[in-house]
Design a protein around this motif. Structure first.
Motif, PDB file in Angstrom:
ATOM      1  N   SER A  43       0.834  -1.199   0.000  1.00  0.00           N
ATOM      2  CA  SER A  43       0.000   0.000   0.000  1.00  0.00           C
ATOM      3  C   SER A  43       0.870   1.251   0.000  1.00  0.00           C
ATOM      4  CB  SER A  43      -0.896  -0.011   1.249  1.00  0.00           C
ATOM      5  OG  SER A  43      -1.532   1.232   1.411  1.00  0.00           O
ATOM      6  N   LYS A  44       0.738   2.081  -1.040  1.00  0.00           N
ATOM      7  CA  LYS A  44       1.545   3.310  -1.084  1.00  0.00           C
ATOM      8  C   LYS A  44       1.097   4.276   0.011  1.00  0.00           C
ATOM      9  CE  LYS A  44       2.402   1.309  -5.009  1.00  0.00           C
ATOM     10  NZ  LYS A  44       1.261   0.898  -5.833  1.00  0.00           N
ATOM     11  N   LEU A  45      -0.209   4.369   0.257  1.00  0.00           N
ATOM     12  CA  LEU A  45      -0.665   5.260   1.331  1.00  0.00           C
ATOM     13  C   LEU A  45      -0.158   4.743   2.681  1.00  0.00           C
ATOM     14  CD1 LEU A  45      -2.289   7.768   2.135  1.00  0.00           C
ATOM     15  CD2 LEU A  45      -4.291   6.293   2.373  1.00  0.00           C
ATOM     16  N   LEU A  64     -11.997  10.586  -2.370  1.00  0.00           N
ATOM     17  CA  LEU A  64     -12.053  10.052  -3.738  1.00  0.00           C
ATOM     18  C   LEU A  64     -10.753   9.298  -3.950  1.00  0.00           C
ATOM     19  CD1 LEU A  64     -13.211   9.848  -6.623  1.00  0.00           C
ATOM     20  CD2 LEU A  64     -12.168  12.078  -7.100  1.00  0.00           C
ATOM     21  N   TYR A  65     -10.856   7.994  -4.187  1.00  0.00           N
ATOM     22  CA  TYR A  65      -9.671   7.136  -4.323  1.00  0.00           C
ATOM     23  C   TYR A  65      -9.549   6.711  -5.789  1.00  0.00           C
ATOM     24  CZ  TYR A  65      -6.162   3.701  -3.021  1.00  0.00           C
ATOM     25  OH  TYR A  65      -4.982   3.000  -2.904  1.00  0.00           O
ATOM     26  N   LEU A  66      -8.468   7.064  -6.437  1.00  0.00           N
ATOM     27  CA  LEU A  66      -8.284   6.787  -7.862  1.00  0.00           C
ATOM     28  C   LEU A  66      -7.289   5.651  -8.050  1.00  0.00           C
ATOM     29  CD1 LEU A  66      -7.933  10.540  -8.972  1.00  0.00           C
ATOM     30  CD2 LEU A  66     -10.016   9.128  -8.988  1.00  0.00           C
ATOM     31  N   GLY A  67      -7.726   4.573  -8.685  1.00  0.00           N
ATOM     32  CA  GLY A  67      -6.868   3.399  -8.875  1.00  0.00           C
ATOM     33  C   GLY A  67      -7.045   2.436  -7.717  1.00  0.00           C
ATOM     34  N   ALA A  68      -8.279   2.016  -7.471  1.00  0.00           N
ATOM     35  CA  ALA A  68      -8.596   1.233  -6.270  1.00  0.00           C
ATOM     36  C   ALA A  68      -8.171  -0.229  -6.388  1.00  0.00           C
ATOM     37  CB  ALA A  68     -10.095   1.304  -5.991  1.00  0.00           C
ATOM     38  N   ALA A  69      -7.988  -0.726  -7.618  1.00  0.00           N
ATOM     39  CA  ALA A  69      -7.648  -2.135  -7.852  1.00  0.00           C
ATOM     40  C   ALA A  69      -8.611  -3.039  -7.061  1.00  0.00           C
ATOM     41  CB  ALA A  69      -6.176  -2.402  -7.530  1.00  0.00           C
ATOM     42  N   ALA A  70      -8.072  -4.072  -6.400  1.00  0.00           N
ATOM     43  CA  ALA A  70      -8.931  -5.038  -5.708  1.00  0.00           C
ATOM     44  C   ALA A  70      -9.348  -4.560  -4.322  1.00  0.00           C
ATOM     45  CB  ALA A  70      -8.220  -6.378  -5.601  1.00  0.00           C
ATOM     46  N   GLY A  71      -8.914  -3.363  -3.936  1.00  0.00           N
ATOM     47  CA  GLY A  71      -9.399  -2.783  -2.688  1.00  0.00           C
ATOM     48  C   GLY A  71      -8.456  -2.912  -1.507  1.00  0.00           C
ATOM     49  N   THR A  72      -7.216  -3.331  -1.750  1.00  0.00           N
ATOM     50  CA  THR A  72      -6.278  -3.506  -0.628  1.00  0.00           C
ATOM     51  C   THR A  72      -6.211  -2.231   0.221  1.00  0.00           C
ATOM     52  OG1 THR A  72      -4.985  -5.087  -1.896  1.00  0.00           O
ATOM     53  CG2 THR A  72      -3.884  -4.041  -0.031  1.00  0.00           C
ATOM     54  N   THR A  73      -5.814  -1.130  -0.392  1.00  0.00           N
ATOM     55  CA  THR A  73      -5.643   0.106   0.388  1.00  0.00           C
ATOM     56  C   THR A  73      -6.968   0.792   0.669  1.00  0.00           C
ATOM     57  OG1 THR A  73      -3.439   0.457  -0.526  1.00  0.00           O
ATOM     58  CG2 THR A  73      -4.536   2.372   0.435  1.00  0.00           C
ATOM     59  N   VAL A  74      -7.834   0.858  -0.347  1.00  0.00           N
ATOM     60  CA  VAL A  74      -9.054   1.645  -0.143  1.00  0.00           C
ATOM     61  C   VAL A  74      -9.941   1.021   0.936  1.00  0.00           C
ATOM     62  CG1 VAL A  74     -10.572   0.617  -1.916  1.00  0.00           C
ATOM     63  CG2 VAL A  74     -10.750   3.055  -1.377  1.00  0.00           C
ATOM     64  N   ALA A  86     -14.435   4.858  -4.731  1.00  0.00           N
ATOM     65  CA  ALA A  86     -13.273   4.100  -5.201  1.00  0.00           C
ATOM     66  C   ALA A  86     -13.377   3.879  -6.711  1.00  0.00           C
ATOM     67  CB  ALA A  86     -13.211   2.763  -4.464  1.00  0.00           C
ATOM     68  N   VAL A  87     -12.539   4.604  -7.466  1.00  0.00           N
ATOM     69  CA  VAL A  87     -12.577   4.534  -8.925  1.00  0.00           C
ATOM     70  C   VAL A  87     -11.545   3.515  -9.424  1.00  0.00           C
ATOM     71  CG1 VAL A  87     -12.202   5.835 -11.066  1.00  0.00           C
ATOM     72  CG2 VAL A  87     -13.347   6.929  -9.119  1.00  0.00           C
ATOM     73  N   GLU A  88     -12.008   2.598 -10.254  1.00  0.00           N
ATOM     74  CA  GLU A  88     -11.131   1.578 -10.863  1.00  0.00           C
ATOM     75  C   GLU A  88     -11.710   1.255 -12.237  1.00  0.00           C
ATOM     76  OE1 GLU A  88      -8.134  -0.132 -10.232  1.00  0.00           O
ATOM     77  OE2 GLU A  88      -8.648  -0.811 -12.243  1.00  0.00           O
ATOM     78  N   PHE A  89     -10.858   1.198 -13.273  1.00  0.00           N
ATOM     79  CA  PHE A  89     -11.429   0.978 -14.610  1.00  0.00           C
ATOM     80  C   PHE A  89     -11.290  -0.448 -15.126  1.00  0.00           C
ATOM     81  CE2 PHE A  89      -7.812   2.625 -17.675  1.00  0.00           C
ATOM     82  CZ  PHE A  89      -6.915   1.741 -17.112  1.00  0.00           C
ATOM     83  N   GLN A 132      -4.482   8.961  -4.772  1.00  0.00           N
ATOM     84  CA  GLN A 132      -4.277   8.479  -6.142  1.00  0.00           C
ATOM     85  C   GLN A 132      -3.131   7.486  -6.225  1.00  0.00           C
ATOM     86  OE1 GLN A 132      -4.398  11.162  -9.599  1.00  0.00           O
ATOM     87  NE2 GLN A 132      -2.534  10.166 -10.310  1.00  0.00           N
ATOM     88  N   ASP A 133      -3.416   6.351  -6.833  1.00  0.00           N
ATOM     89  CA  ASP A 133      -2.394   5.316  -7.067  1.00  0.00           C
ATOM     90  C   ASP A 133      -2.773   4.588  -8.352  1.00  0.00           C
ATOM     91  OD1 ASP A 133      -0.379   3.421  -6.842  1.00  0.00           O
ATOM     92  OD2 ASP A 133      -1.464   2.207  -5.379  1.00  0.00           O
ATOM     93  N   VAL A 134      -2.698   5.298  -9.490  1.00  0.00           N
ATOM     94  CA  VAL A 134      -3.127   4.684 -10.746  1.00  0.00           C
ATOM     95  C   VAL A 134      -1.987   3.961 -11.466  1.00  0.00           C
ATOM     96  CG1 VAL A 134      -5.151   6.127 -11.203  1.00  0.00           C
ATOM     97  CG2 VAL A 134      -2.898   6.885 -11.990  1.00  0.00           C
TER      98      VAL A 134
END
Ligand code: SAM
Length: 209
Positions: A43-45, A64-74, A86-89, A132-134
């Motif tokens: 987790s970068k945060l 607003l969390y950008l780059g949530a992936a599988a949700g580890t950090t968010v 939690a934004v993830e594309f 942000q962690d995209v």
């Protein structure tokens, strides 16, 4: 060392002092049934908190969390923050993100592209913090495109991965380029390399101009 936000504590797991939040486990992290370890190596945060950066987080913020992936950090963020968008594309990690959100009524996954904030502007209220962690090319541009969601006192907490911008360039040069772009929309308050937790990543704390 800066203070930890309310809802984040240091706890002992297997004889080791670790950051921890209260919530359901998400990624196989150690838990005592109430608190679960927050792995700064994943987790970068978490690494920004471990390295003592002044994130300004107090707990209870809208995020607003950008780059949530599988949700580890968010998932940890939603354990101590207020409403957390939690934004993830990518559809695949979003399935796991939905699982992480299931027991968390403050976590709202959005299957959206963070480069297109207009596609979620109708859902996301003004926020206190953008995390942000995209880890994709154009990281500063993504942060700038989302600055509109922060109020004047808000904070951007971003991780910049050098190799996502340029695999061969000296990371320091990449960071300077990305910081120059970030300064179009933000005042940069603090930067710190995230070693030993994450190689060639820069943690950034900034506020909107
Ligand atoms: N922040 C996550 C954590 O700590 O649990 C890890 C994030 S991973 C390093 C980067 C994520 O950003 C990937 O899941 C990727 O699909 C996502 N991503 C990259 N560009 C994106 C974009 N434009 N919009 C939304 N998500 C994006």
């Amino acid at each position: 060392m800066s203070e930890l936000p309310d809802g984040v504590e240091r706890r002992q797991f297997d004889g080791e002092s670790r950051l921890a939040t209260q919530g359901e486990p998400v990624y196989g992290e150690p838990t005592d049934g109430e608190w679960r370890a927050w792995d700064a190596r994943r987790s970068k945060l978490g690494a920004m908190l471990e390295t003592g950066m002044d994130t300004g987080l107090a707990g209870g913020e809208t995020v607003l969390y950008l780059g949530a992936a599988a949700g580890t950090t968010v998932s940890h963020v939603a354990d101590f923050a207020g409403p957390t968008y939690a934004v993830e594309f990518a559809p695949r990690p979003t399935r796991d993100l939905l699982d992480a959100a299931e027991p968390r009524d403050r976590l709202f996954p959005l299957l959206k592209d963070a480069r297109k904030p207009e596609t979620y502007a109708h859902v996301v209220e003004p926020v206190d913090v953008i995390v942000q962690d995209v880890a994709t090319r154009g990281q500063a541009a993504v942060a700038n495109a989302n600055a509109q969601f922060l109020d004047g006192e808000g904070r951007l907490l971003a991780a910049i991965k050098a190799r996502s911008e340029d695999v061969v360039a000296d990371p320091s040069e990449v960071f300077e380029r990305e910081l120059a772009t970030l300064r179009e929309a933000y005042e940069v308050l603090e930067t710190r390399r995230l070693e030993p937790f994450h190689d060639s990543h820069l943690g950034v704390v900034a506020r909107p101009k």
